[in-house]
Design a protein around this motif. Sequence first.
Motif, PDB file in Angstrom:
ATOM      1  N   LYS A  89      -2.803  -3.115  -5.888  1.00  0.00           N
ATOM      2  CA  LYS A  89      -2.752  -2.995  -4.478  1.00  0.00           C
ATOM      3  C   LYS A  89      -3.796  -4.070  -3.962  1.00  0.00           C
ATOM      4  O   LYS A  89      -3.365  -4.820  -2.954  1.00  0.00           O
ATOM      5  CB  LYS A  89      -2.784  -1.682  -3.769  1.00  0.00           C
ATOM      6  N   VAL A  90      -4.838  -4.114  -4.260  1.00  0.00           N
ATOM      7  CA  VAL A  90      -5.997  -4.627  -3.731  1.00  0.00           C
ATOM      8  C   VAL A  90      -5.757  -6.079  -3.956  1.00  0.00           C
ATOM      9  O   VAL A  90      -6.031  -7.070  -3.290  1.00  0.00           O
ATOM     10  CB  VAL A  90      -7.407  -4.463  -4.430  1.00  0.00           C
ATOM     11  N   ILE A  91      -5.276  -6.441  -5.357  1.00  0.00           N
ATOM     12  CA  ILE A  91      -4.954  -7.888  -5.705  1.00  0.00           C
ATOM     13  C   ILE A  91      -3.994  -8.439  -5.062  1.00  0.00           C
ATOM     14  O   ILE A  91      -4.090  -9.626  -4.343  1.00  0.00           O
ATOM     15  CB  ILE A  91      -4.666  -7.946  -7.205  1.00  0.00           C
ATOM     16  N   TRP A  92      -2.942  -7.929  -4.817  1.00  0.00           N
ATOM     17  CA  TRP A  92      -1.721  -8.184  -4.048  1.00  0.00           C
ATOM     18  C   TRP A  92      -2.005  -8.354  -2.374  1.00  0.00           C
ATOM     19  O   TRP A  92      -1.513  -9.438  -2.025  1.00  0.00           O
ATOM     20  CB  TRP A  92      -0.441  -7.101  -4.013  1.00  0.00           C
ATOM     21  N   SER A  93      -2.946  -7.632  -1.955  1.00  0.00           N
ATOM     22  CA  SER A  93      -3.258  -7.596  -0.510  1.00  0.00           C
ATOM     23  C   SER A  93      -4.158  -8.887  -0.589  1.00  0.00           C
ATOM     24  O   SER A  93      -4.135  -9.755   0.633  1.00  0.00           O
ATOM     25  CB  SER A  93      -3.944  -6.456  -0.185  1.00  0.00           C
ATOM     26  N   LEU A  94      -5.017  -9.317  -1.350  1.00  0.00           N
ATOM     27  CA  LEU A  94      -5.829 -10.384  -1.221  1.00  0.00           C
ATOM     28  C   LEU A  94      -4.830 -11.418  -1.496  1.00  0.00           C
ATOM     29  O   LEU A  94      -5.082 -12.408  -0.776  1.00  0.00           O
ATOM     30  CB  LEU A  94      -6.775 -10.332  -2.446  1.00  0.00           C
TER      31      LEU A  94
ATOM     32  N   TRP B 212       0.891  -1.390   0.046  1.00  0.00           N
ATOM     33  CA  TRP B 212       0.133   0.091   0.090  1.00  0.00           C
ATOM     34  C   TRP B 212       0.928   1.284   0.061  1.00  0.00           C
ATOM     35  O   TRP B 212       0.334   2.343  -0.422  1.00  0.00           O
ATOM     36  CB  TRP B 212      -1.077   0.037   1.105  1.00  0.00           C
ATOM     37  N   ARG B 213       2.070   1.029   0.362  1.00  0.00           N
ATOM     38  CA  ARG B 213       3.046   2.473   0.217  1.00  0.00           C
ATOM     39  C   ARG B 213       3.608   2.325  -1.150  1.00  0.00           C
ATOM     40  O   ARG B 213       4.418   3.528  -1.203  1.00  0.00           O
ATOM     41  CB  ARG B 213       4.179   2.294   1.419  1.00  0.00           C
ATOM     42  N   SER B 214       3.491   1.409  -2.139  1.00  0.00           N
ATOM     43  CA  SER B 214       4.172   1.451  -3.287  1.00  0.00           C
ATOM     44  C   SER B 214       3.277   2.560  -4.125  1.00  0.00           C
ATOM     45  O   SER B 214       2.296   3.016  -3.907  1.00  0.00           O
ATOM     46  CB  SER B 214       4.293   0.245  -3.888  1.00  0.00           C
ATOM     47  N   SER B 215       3.710   2.690  -5.368  1.00  0.00           N
ATOM     48  CA  SER B 215       3.173   3.567  -6.196  1.00  0.00           C
ATOM     49  C   SER B 215       2.490   2.829  -7.462  1.00  0.00           C
ATOM     50  O   SER B 215       2.156   3.685  -8.452  1.00  0.00           O
ATOM     51  CB  SER B 215       4.284   4.592  -6.967  1.00  0.00           C
ATOM     52  N   ILE B 216       1.926   1.663  -7.151  1.00  0.00           N
ATOM     53  CA  ILE B 216       1.043   0.821  -8.263  1.00  0.00           C
ATOM     54  C   ILE B 216      -0.166   1.319  -8.108  1.00  0.00           C
ATOM     55  O   ILE B 216      -0.585   2.064  -7.098  1.00  0.00           O
ATOM     56  CB  ILE B 216       1.186  -0.524  -7.997  1.00  0.00           C
ATOM     57  N   GLU B 217      -0.977   1.096  -8.943  1.00  0.00           N
ATOM     58  CA  GLU B 217      -2.458   1.302  -9.025  1.00  0.00           C
ATOM     59  C   GLU B 217      -3.260   0.689  -7.886  1.00  0.00           C
ATOM     60  O   GLU B 217      -2.800  -0.314  -7.540  1.00  0.00           O
ATOM     61  CB  GLU B 217      -3.157   0.834 -10.477  1.00  0.00           C
ATOM     62  N   VAL B 218      -4.264   1.371  -7.705  1.00  0.00           N
ATOM     63  CA  VAL B 218      -4.935   0.587  -6.461  1.00  0.00           C
ATOM     64  C   VAL B 218      -5.457  -0.713  -6.931  1.00  0.00           C
ATOM     65  O   VAL B 218      -5.507  -1.291  -6.024  1.00  0.00           O
ATOM     66  CB  VAL B 218      -6.494   1.791  -6.256  1.00  0.00           C
ATOM     67  N   GLY B 219      -6.011  -0.946  -8.005  1.00  0.00           N
ATOM     68  CA  GLY B 219      -6.447  -2.338  -8.480  1.00  0.00           C
ATOM     69  C   GLY B 219      -5.194  -3.210  -8.186  1.00  0.00           C
ATOM     70  O   GLY B 219      -5.720  -4.349  -7.505  1.00  0.00           O
TER      71      GLY B 219
ATOM     72  N   ARG C  62       6.173  -5.854 -12.611  1.00  0.00           N
ATOM     73  CA  ARG C  62       5.952  -4.491 -12.287  1.00  0.00           C
ATOM     74  C   ARG C  62       4.896  -4.313 -11.302  1.00  0.00           C
ATOM     75  O   ARG C  62       3.689  -4.883 -11.476  1.00  0.00           O
ATOM     76  CB  ARG C  62       5.565  -3.793 -13.642  1.00  0.00           C
ATOM     77  N   LEU C  63       5.084  -4.171 -10.173  1.00  0.00           N
ATOM     78  CA  LEU C  63       4.361  -3.970  -9.191  1.00  0.00           C
ATOM     79  C   LEU C  63       3.783  -2.493  -9.161  1.00  0.00           C
ATOM     80  O   LEU C  63       4.519  -1.613  -9.408  1.00  0.00           O
ATOM     81  CB  LEU C  63       4.808  -4.089  -7.608  1.00  0.00           C
TER      82      LEU C  63
END
Length: 63
Positions: A33-38, A24-31, A62-63
């Motif tokens: 971030k949600v996928i990686w978190s899940l 969540w601190r990275s500069s990737i898109e929110v989508g 590319r994250l």
Amino acid sequence: MESLSGPFAILVLVLDILAIVQVWRSSIEVGRKVIWSLVIVLLPVVGLIMWAAAAGPFGKARL
């Protein structure tokens, strides 16, 4: 062996939380971030390894 399961579970939990914070601190898109978190939450050990491989210094994704 049973005496190590508690500390191992706590270690995995702490590493998962740190990984999610880094996502969540990275500069990737929110989508993404949600996928990686899940992935990290649903597959704690495997998700952590996948994230570490993708986000590490040798990661090609590319994250």
